[in-house]
Design an enzyme around this catalytic site. Structure first.
Site, PDB file in Angstrom:
ATOM      1  N   ASN A   1      24.935  19.349  19.995  1.00 35.79           N
ATOM      2  CA  ASN A   1      25.265  20.024  21.259  1.00 35.79           C
ATOM      3  C   ASN A   1      25.165  19.063  22.446  1.00 35.79           C
ATOM      4  OD1 ASN A   1      22.542  19.646  21.448  1.00 35.79           O
ATOM      5  ND2 ASN A   1      21.999  21.792  21.717  1.00 35.79           N
TER       6      ASN A   1
ATOM      7  N   GLU B   1      18.097  19.509  26.264  1.00 36.10           N
ATOM      8  CA  GLU B   1      19.127  20.408  25.745  1.00 36.10           C
ATOM      9  C   GLU B   1      20.133  20.741  26.853  1.00 36.10           C
ATOM     10  OE1 GLU B   1      19.441  21.097  22.700  1.00 36.10           O
ATOM     11  OE2 GLU B   1      17.605  21.715  21.703  1.00 36.10           O
TER      12      GLU B   1
ATOM     13  N   ASP C   1      10.490  12.072  22.053  1.00 39.20           N
ATOM     14  CA  ASP C   1      10.265  13.517  22.003  1.00 39.20           C
ATOM     15  C   ASP C   1       9.334  13.899  20.848  1.00 39.20           C
ATOM     16  OD1 ASP C   1      12.091  13.035  19.951  1.00 39.20           O
ATOM     17  OD2 ASP C   1      13.710  14.205  20.820  1.00 39.20           O
TER      18      ASP C   1
ATOM     19  N   HIS D   1      22.512  17.029  23.086  1.00 34.15           N
ATOM     20  CA  HIS D   1      21.176  16.735  23.626  1.00 34.15           C
ATOM     21  C   HIS D   1      20.808  15.284  23.369  1.00 34.15           C
ATOM     22  CE1 HIS D   1      19.149  18.254  19.668  1.00 34.15           C
ATOM     23  NE2 HIS D   1      19.019  16.956  19.691  1.00 34.15           N
TER      24      HIS D   1
HETATM   25  C1  GLP Z   1      16.792  15.744  17.171  1.00 30.51           C
HETATM   26  C2  GLP Z   1      15.930  15.029  18.221  1.00 30.51           C
HETATM   27  C3  GLP Z   1      16.635  13.838  18.825  1.00 30.51           C
HETATM   28  C4  GLP Z   1      17.526  13.210  17.789  1.00 30.51           C
HETATM   29  C5  GLP Z   1      18.659  14.189  17.504  1.00 30.51           C
HETATM   30  C6  GLP Z   1      19.566  13.768  16.383  1.00 30.51           C
HETATM   31  O1  GLP Z   1      16.613  17.101  17.178  1.00 30.51           O
HETATM   32  N1  GLP Z   1      15.502  15.871  19.282  1.00 30.51           N
HETATM   33  O2  GLP Z   1      15.701  12.936  19.359  1.00 30.51           O
HETATM   34  O3  GLP Z   1      18.053  11.998  18.270  1.00 30.51           O
HETATM   35  O4  GLP Z   1      18.179  15.496  17.316  1.00 30.51           O
HETATM   36  O5  GLP Z   1      18.950  13.869  15.135  1.00 30.51           O
HETATM   37  P1  GLP Z   1      19.617  13.266  13.803  1.00 30.51           P
HETATM   38  O6  GLP Z   1      19.561  11.785  13.950  1.00 30.51           O
HETATM   39  O7  GLP Z   1      18.739  13.747  12.678  1.00 30.51           O
HETATM   40  O8  GLP Z   1      20.996  13.777  13.744  1.00 30.51           O
END
Ligand code: GLP
Length: 252
Positions: free
Chosen positions: A147, A154, A76, A149
Site C-alpha cells: 500500500n 501507513e 520499525d 508504506h
Molecule cells: C513491513 C514493514 C516494512 C517493510 C515492508 C515490506 O510490514 N513495516 O518495514 O519494509 O512491510 O516487507 P517485505 O519486505 O516483507 O515485503
C-alpha cells in the site's frame, strides 16, 4: 513540496540486485568512515533484505567492512511485542544480522515494543534526539509495503511525522498475518520512524522485489506526492535510489 528525480536501478533478479547493492553499500559506508568518525545507518526488516544481510555478512567475513564505528537505528517494530518474540523485528535483526557481525551492542538503537503506553512518547523522542546528537542518519535502506508504506508509515501519514506509535492498516495486517507463524495474532500497532525522520537521512535506498510490488512501484513513481502513498514523499528528497528486480519494475 518540490519534486525531485528518483534514481532507478533494475537488475535481473533479487539475488543479483542484493549482491551488487551490498557491495556498493559497503563502499559507501567505508567512504563515509574515511571522512568522519561514525556512520549512522538504518536497515529494513521483512523478506526483502534477507539476501542483502547475507551478502553483508559475507563481506564482513572477507574483512571488507567492520561495524565498530557504525551506529544502527531500527526503522520499525510491532507494538506491543516482546524482544524475544521470534516475530519481533528486534529478534529478526539479531538473528539475521547483528549476531554475525562486529557491531557493538551499544551502537544498536532499537524501537522498544515492550514499553508501557505512558513511556512511548519519551522513548520515541529520545530515539530522535540520539540520531540528531550523533549528527543525523547517513544511509537509510527501505522496503515498501504493497500500500506504499515505508517503515510503518501507513497511508495517511504526514510528511512531518516523526518517530511514534501508529496503527497498522488492515491491508498490511492481512499481509503480515499470512507471514506470522503458528497463527499467532499480529499486533495491531507499531512503532515507526516518521516520514520526516526518514527524509532527514542523507541517502535513501528503497528495495523492492517481485510481481507483488510492481503495482505499488508503478504508483509511487507515476503518482503525484500524496499522503495516500507515503513512499511518494521520497520524491521530495534529493538522493533516493530505487533498487528493483525485473518483476517489481514490470509496470514502469
Ligand atoms: C513491513 C514493514 C516494512 C517493510 C515492508 C515490506 O510490514 N513495516 O518495514 O519494509 O512491510 O516487507 P517485505 O519486505 O516483507 O515485503
Amino acid at each position: 513540496m518540490a519534486k525531485k528525480e528518483i534514481r532507478i536501478k533494475i537488475y535481473p533478479d533479487s539475488k543479483i540486485a542484493s549482491k551488487i547493492f551490498a557491495e556498493s553499500l559497503v563502499d559507501e559506508i567505508n567512504e563515509i568512515l574515511n571522512k568522519k568518525k561514525y556512520c549512522l545507518i538504518s536497515l529494513p526488516t521483512g523478506n526483502t533484505p534477507i539476501d542483502l544481510f547475507n551478502e553483508i555478512i559475507e563481506l564482513y567475513k572477507k574483512k571488507k567492512i567492520t561495524f565498530k564505528n557504525i551506529y544502527f537505528f531500527n526503522l520499525d517494530e510491532f507494538y506491543p511485542i516482546s524482544k524475544d518474540d521470534a516475530q519481533s523485528y528486534n529478534y529478526y535483526l539479531y538473528e539475521k544480522l547483528f549476531s554475525h557481525i562486529d557491531m557493538p551492542k551499544k551502537n544498536i538503537s532499537m524501537l522498544n515494543g515492550t514499553l508501557k503506553e505512558k513511556d512511548i512518547t519519551s522513548h520515541c523522542l529520545s530515539f530522535e534526539n540520539k540520531i540528531e546528537k550523533l549528527g543525523g542518519l547517513d544511509i537509510q535502506v527501505l522496503g515498501i509495503g504493497q500500500n506504499g508504506h515505508i517503515g510503518f508509515n501507513e497511508p495517511g501519514s504526514l510528511r512531518d511525522s516523526i518517530t511514534r506509535k501508529v496503527k497498522i492498516s488492515d491491508n498490511s495486517l492481512s499481509i503480515i498475518s499470512s507471514e506470522f507463524k503458528d497463527n499467532v495474532k499480529v499486533p495491531r500497532e507499531a512503532l515507526t520512524m516518521g516520514v520526516k525522520t526518514i527524509l532527514s537521512c542523507d541517502k535513501i535506498f528503497l528495495l523492492a522485489w517481485g510481481k507483488n510490488k510492481s503495482t505499488i512501484i508503478e504508483k509511487t513513481i507515476k503518482s503525484k506526492i500524496t499522503k495516500n502513498i507515503p513512499a511518494t514523499y521520497l520524491k521530495t528528497h534529493n538522493d533516493v535510489t530505487f533498487i528493483l528486480d525485473k518483476h517489481s519494475s514490470l509496470k514502469i
